[in-house]
Scaffold this motif. Structure first.
Motif, mmCIF file in Angstrom:
data_model
loop_
_atom_site.group_PDB
_atom_site.id
_atom_site.type_symbol
_atom_site.label_atom_id
_atom_site.label_comp_id
_atom_site.label_asym_id
_atom_site.label_seq_id
_atom_site.Cartn_x
_atom_site.Cartn_y
_atom_site.Cartn_z
ATOM 1 N N LEU A 38 -23.842 25.742 24.961
ATOM 2 C CA LEU A 38 -23.786 26.416 26.255
ATOM 3 C C LEU A 38 -25.104 27.154 26.408
ATOM 4 O O LEU A 38 -25.393 28.065 25.630
ATOM 5 C CB LEU A 38 -22.602 27.381 26.295
ATOM 6 N N VAL A 39 -25.919 26.699 27.339
ATOM 7 C CA VAL A 39 -27.244 27.307 27.456
ATOM 8 C C VAL A 39 -27.468 27.835 28.867
ATOM 9 O O VAL A 39 -26.758 27.490 29.805
ATOM 10 C CB VAL A 39 -28.368 26.311 27.098
ATOM 11 N N GLY A 40 -28.459 28.657 28.969
ATOM 12 C CA GLY A 40 -28.794 29.285 30.246
ATOM 13 C C GLY A 40 -29.637 30.508 29.971
ATOM 14 O O GLY A 40 -29.600 31.044 28.867
ATOM 15 N N ALA A 227 -25.549 19.859 18.457
ATOM 16 C CA ALA A 227 -24.526 19.742 19.490
ATOM 17 C C ALA A 227 -24.354 18.304 19.958
ATOM 18 O O ALA A 227 -25.303 17.534 20.003
ATOM 19 C CB ALA A 227 -24.894 20.632 20.673
ATOM 20 N N ASN A 228 -23.111 17.935 20.306
ATOM 21 C CA ASN A 228 -22.854 16.617 20.876
ATOM 22 C C ASN A 228 -22.988 16.670 22.383
ATOM 23 O O ASN A 228 -23.422 15.728 23.012
ATOM 24 C CB ASN A 228 -21.424 16.140 20.570
ATOM 25 N N THR A 229 -22.550 17.791 22.936
ATOM 26 C CA THR A 229 -22.541 17.901 24.391
ATOM 27 C C THR A 229 -23.162 19.222 24.798
ATOM 28 O O THR A 229 -23.297 20.122 23.975
ATOM 29 C CB THR A 229 -21.104 17.864 24.941
ATOM 30 N N MET A 230 -23.521 19.301 26.063
ATOM 31 C CA MET A 230 -24.186 20.521 26.501
ATOM 32 C C MET A 230 -23.726 20.886 27.899
ATOM 33 O O MET A 230 -23.503 20.021 28.747
ATOM 34 C CB MET A 230 -25.697 20.321 26.477
ATOM 35 N N THR A 231 -23.569 22.195 28.128
ATOM 36 C CA THR A 231 -23.288 22.689 29.466
ATOM 37 C C THR A 231 -24.396 23.658 29.828
ATOM 38 O O THR A 231 -24.729 24.537 29.038
ATOM 39 C CB THR A 231 -21.925 23.413 29.500
ATOM 40 N N VAL A 232 -24.979 23.463 31.001
ATOM 41 C CA VAL A 232 -26.067 24.346 31.420
ATOM 42 C C VAL A 232 -25.540 25.281 32.490
ATOM 43 O O VAL A 232 -24.882 24.859 33.440
ATOM 44 C CB VAL A 232 -27.252 23.535 31.974
ATOM 45 N N GLU A 240 -24.953 21.761 35.218
ATOM 46 C CA GLU A 240 -24.928 20.399 34.718
ATOM 47 C C GLU A 240 -24.245 20.383 33.365
ATOM 48 O O GLU A 240 -24.398 21.323 32.570
ATOM 49 C CB GLU A 240 -26.356 19.866 34.576
ATOM 50 N N SER A 241 -23.490 19.304 33.108
ATOM 51 C CA SER A 241 -22.961 19.179 31.758
ATOM 52 C C SER A 241 -22.761 17.719 31.421
ATOM 53 O O SER A 241 -22.542 16.885 32.310
ATOM 54 C CB SER A 241 -21.650 19.946 31.617
ATOM 55 N N GLY A 242 -22.869 17.423 30.154
ATOM 56 C CA GLY A 242 -22.710 16.043 29.730
ATOM 57 C C GLY A 242 -23.147 15.883 28.295
ATOM 58 O O GLY A 242 -23.313 16.872 27.576
ATOM 59 N N LYS A 243 -23.311 14.637 27.885
ATOM 60 C CA LYS A 243 -23.712 14.364 26.511
ATOM 61 C C LYS A 243 -25.118 14.896 26.271
ATOM 62 O O LYS A 243 -25.994 14.766 27.123
ATOM 63 C CB LYS A 243 -23.708 12.854 26.264
ATOM 64 N N MET A 244 -25.313 15.457 25.114
ATOM 65 C CA MET A 244 -26.599 16.039 24.760
ATOM 66 C C MET A 244 -27.739 15.043 24.946
ATOM 67 O O MET A 244 -28.751 15.336 25.589
ATOM 68 C CB MET A 244 -26.527 16.472 23.299
ATOM 69 N N LYS A 245 -27.512 13.845 24.391
ATOM 70 C CA LYS A 245 -28.570 12.823 24.426
ATOM 71 C C LYS A 245 -28.970 12.510 25.859
ATOM 72 O O LYS A 245 -30.148 12.481 26.203
ATOM 73 C CB LYS A 245 -28.056 11.542 23.760
ATOM 74 N N GLN A 246 -27.943 12.300 26.675
ATOM 75 C CA GLN A 246 -28.193 11.901 28.050
ATOM 76 C C GLN A 246 -28.936 12.993 28.815
ATOM 77 O O GLN A 246 -29.874 12.725 29.552
ATOM 78 C CB GLN A 246 -26.850 11.642 28.726
ATOM 79 N N LEU A 247 -28.473 14.234 28.615
ATOM 80 C CA LEU A 247 -29.106 15.345 29.307
ATOM 81 C C LEU A 247 -30.565 15.486 28.922
ATOM 82 O O LEU A 247 -31.410 15.814 29.745
ATOM 83 C CB LEU A 247 -28.357 16.651 29.000
ATOM 84 N N ARG A 248 -30.826 15.266 27.641
ATOM 85 C CA ARG A 248 -32.217 15.405 27.194
ATOM 86 C C ARG A 248 -33.095 14.302 27.769
ATOM 87 O O ARG A 248 -34.217 14.528 28.171
ATOM 88 C CB ARG A 248 -32.289 15.355 25.667
ATOM 89 N N LYS A 249 -32.510 13.104 27.785
ATOM 90 C CA LYS A 249 -33.304 11.961 28.218
ATOM 91 C C LYS A 249 -33.490 11.987 29.731
ATOM 92 O O LYS A 249 -34.579 11.775 30.233
ATOM 93 C CB LYS A 249 -32.594 10.671 27.788
ATOM 94 N N ARG A 250 -32.398 12.291 30.411
ATOM 95 C CA ARG A 250 -32.480 12.157 31.852
ATOM 96 C C ARG A 250 -31.694 13.275 32.544
ATOM 97 O O ARG A 250 -30.567 13.074 32.997
ATOM 98 C CB ARG A 250 -31.904 10.796 32.237
#
Ligand SMILES: Nc1ncnc2c1ncn2[C@@H]1O[C@H](COP(=O)(O)OP(=O)(O)OP(=O)(O)O)[C@@H](O)[C@H]1O
Ligand code: SF4
Ligand SMILES: [Mg+2]
Lengths: 331, 343
Positions: A38-40, A227-232, A240-250
């Protein structure tokens, strides 16, 4: 069914300028064994979410949610005793400020031992249970990396170093063998080696005991490794929230992109002496919240439309709230 | 730690020194012959006069005189009273315990009533209970102690006739003086009708104790309430709650101690106010304590008695204050032990 399921959590605080929504329709889920970041920015309401889950919001705040449930049971409608039992056995919290979260007038040993729930003790007589408590306490202290535990248990919080208190808080959370660990900025102010140790410990607990972790942090690098997933979160809204990998990539949301870009090690080829690209301005205070999308005043892509609150949209497991997300071309 | 205690002792010794100098100076400032004011012996024969002059070293300079005076003070020779002709030391050691007994009970009462009430109000803050307790405490705080004493006398002694009007115990009971605390003396004595004596002593104690205790109770309530409200919103209470402790566990294991630690010194510091109030109340109830005794001394222009009484009372209060301060600091594990000593 997710273990922790939060839908449209809204928290209103009574300020001198009237009621303001410190949290505005927050969505967050956590499966068993999942590690969610959980970031922000500072002041975006991360610690408030923790307080809402734990149930320690002051009486004069208004907390509403379509869903705030733990293993399918609504935390809001259950009685205090049921909720207390869940907190005792299943959820543990490491609060942001370890120094303030320890009772200054009780020894560390007392506080650690009282965190051990009764169901972990098999002994019939109190002396047997006391011995078991002592054993569990020193075991968990070893885990978090406090070596001279006998000495440390006798001490009051102000008599030991800050980082010992910090580790103590983590030990107190882990000693109850929870299913969910909520860690609010657990690595803040830690030395690099201690931090690595802690992250390793949490990863191991996650793998061996299926411990779910809600990991709140400013340290994107640390968080992305586990982390596997992330919520911003931005200004009390989930952007935004979703899979860590996906969020980082796109990343799809302008704020997520700005956040990722501001962490230097995330960019592949950093041009020499280029500006660190964060957004202009600062996070608005609760008294001066913009209407509509709260990122509006700072958003490079903002348009007229943005004075209306963007709805949550979804692409597979990837959720975002933005009228002009990044995958749409420049308008 | 030792350094810290020394600092306090230093402060105490200096204050006592000043007090003793003032008391010595009083003998000169009061009207009349300093020698008479020091010794308390009036119309002495030339022979006694010579003896006294040597005892107080009047032909030497003031420092030597002061030195002799202090030696006499420490040996318990405080002179005699103008009015009774008895040694002042004996009179004061008889009167002071009577006051202390009253103060002790009033203090206990204010703790027993005040702390729980403050806790209840603080735990239910901003509710009807809280406002009731709070307004009661404001009300009690604004009642002058002597006025309350008069009202109580009017109701319970004169109208209803339930309780005795004055004194410490019915003169029928002949309790030998041992500790100076009447209740303890009765328990220690071997008089025949002990329980009747005890009952009578308690009946005499009720009204003065209440009159003195009321203001302190009000202060204690407010201190306890404020403190527990602060404590219950602290991070460690929230953390304790998040660990699933019951409300009772949270209150007893983390709430009570943290609430009391910061206010104990403040509550203890009220003892001096209590003693002052007690000295006023004594005169109303004709309680044979030091306040009553001092007032009588002032009425009768009994200069040696005023001098000795003032020294005894003020020294006692100073020693008490410093000891309380020192003890509360030693007991508190959270307090920074290197703070500067202050009164
Ligand atoms: N007790 C409170 N009373 C009023 N406002 C509060 C209170 N606690 C927090 N806030 C406000 O709520 C907002 C979110 O605070 P919060 O502590 O959740 O931020 P955070 O995301 O945890 O920040 P950080 O990363 O610095 O910990 C802030 O604007 C803060 O001013
Ligand atoms: S909704 Fe508008 S202001 Fe908000 S992030 Fe998207 S583009 Fe920016
Ligand atoms: Mg925070």
């Amino acid at each position: 069914m997710p273990m922790l399921d939060i839908k449209n959590l809204t928290l209103e605080i009574d300020t001198p300028v009237g009621w303001v929504k410190a949290l505005d329709r927050i969505n967050l889920t956590l499966e068993k064994g999942e590690v969610r970041a959980l970031v922000g920015e500072s002041g975006s309401g991360k610690s408030l979410i923790v307080r809402a889950i734990v149930g320690s919001v002051p009486d004069n705040w208004r907390l509403t949610a379509d869903r705030l449930s733990w293993k399918g049971e609504s935390l809001l409608s259950m009685n205090a005793e049921q909720r207390r039992k869940i907190m005792r056995k299943e959820i543990a919290v490491v609060f942001q400020n370890p120094q303030a979260s320890l009772d200054p007038s009780a020894t560390l040993g007392d506080q650690l031992e009282e965190s051990i729930p009764a169901h972990l003790l098999a002994g019939k007589w109190f002396w047997q249970r006391n011995a078991e408590r002592k054993a569990l306490a020193s075991k968990v202290l070893h885990k978090v990396g406090i070596k001279d535990h006998q000495d440390c248990l006798q001490k009051f919080p102000h008599e030991v170093a800050r980082d010992v208190n910090h580790k103590m808080m983590i030990a107190m959370a882990l000693v109850s063998e929870p299913e969910l660990l909520i860690a609010d900025d657990p690595t803040r102010g830690m030395e690099a080696t201690t931090k690595v140790q802690l992250l390793k410990l949490l990863t191991r607990m996650n793998q061996t005991k299926e411990l779910s972790i809600l990991f709140i942090s400013h340290d994107l690098l640390a968080i992305s490794s586990m982390a596997n997933t992330m919520t911003v979160l931005y200004c009390g809204q989930t952007v935004e929230s979703g899979k860590m990998k996906q969020l980082r990539k796109r990343p799809l949301h302008p704020y997520t992109k700005a956040l990722l870009d501001s962490a230097p090690s995330f960019r592949k080829e950093l041009p020499v002496k280029s500006d660190l690209s964060a957004l202009d301005g600062t996070i608005p205070t609760l008294q001066h919240l913009p209407i509509g999308c709260r990122l509006g005043p700072r958003c490079p892509r903002a348009q007229k439309e943005c004075v209306k609150v963007p709805a949550v949209r979804r692409i597979h497991e990837h959720y975002y709230s933005c009228h002009y997300p990044l995958h749409r071309d420049k308008l | 730690m030792i350094r810290y205690a020394l600092r306090y002792l230093n402060l105490m010794v200096l204050t006592l020194l000043v007090l003793s100098v003032v008391s010595f100076a009083l003998a000169y400032w009061f009207p009349g012959d300093p020698l008479t004011n020091l010794s308390g012996i009036q119309e002495a024969t030339p022979q006694t006069e010579r003896f006294l002059a040597e005892k107080y070293a009047t032909e030497h300079n003031l420092f030597v005189q002061y030195w002799h005076y202090m030696q006499l003070v420490f040996s318990g020779d405080w002179g005699v009273s103008f009015s009774s002709g008895l040694p002042l030391y004996d009179e004061i050691t008889l009167a002071l315990p009577a006051t202390l007994e009253l103060c002790a009970y009033a203090f206990l009462l204010s703790l027993i009533v005040g702390i729980p009430l403050g806790f209840i109000a603080g735990l239910k803050h901003y509710t009807g209970t809280d406002y009731t307790v709070l307004s009661l405490s404001v009300f009690s705080y604004s009642i002058p102690a002597f006025w309350l004493a008069l009202i109580l006398i009017l109701i319970f002694c004169l109208q209803l006739g339930w309780l005795p009007l004055s004194g410490r115990i019915n003169l029928l009971f002949d309790v030998p003086h041992q500790t100076g605390f009447i209740v303890i003396d009765i328990l220690l004595s071997d008089i025949q009708n002990k329980s009747a004596a005890l009952n009578d002593a308690f009946r005499h104690l009720v009204l003065p104790t209440i009159s003195i205790a009321l203001i302190n109770t009000a202060i204690t309530v407010r201190l306890a309430r404020r403190s527990i409200i602060d404590v219950m919103s602290k991070g460690y209470i929230i953390a304790a709650r998040s660990r699933g402790l019951t409300n009772n566990q949270i209150l007893w294991k983390h709430g009570v101690r943290n609430t009391l630690l910061p206010i104990l010194p403040l509550i203890a510091a009220q003892i001096t106010t209590l003693i002052t109030n007690a000295m006023v109340i004594e005169t109303i109830f004709s309680w044979p304590g030091i306040g009553n005794w001092l007032i009588q001394a002032i009425y009768q222009r009994d200069y040696p008695a005023i001098r000795a009484g003032m020294l005894a009372v003020s020294s006692f209060v100073v020693i008490l204050t410093v000891s309380i301060e020192l003890i509360t600091r030693l007991l508190d594990p959270t307090r920074d032990k290197n703070e500067r000593g202050t009164i």
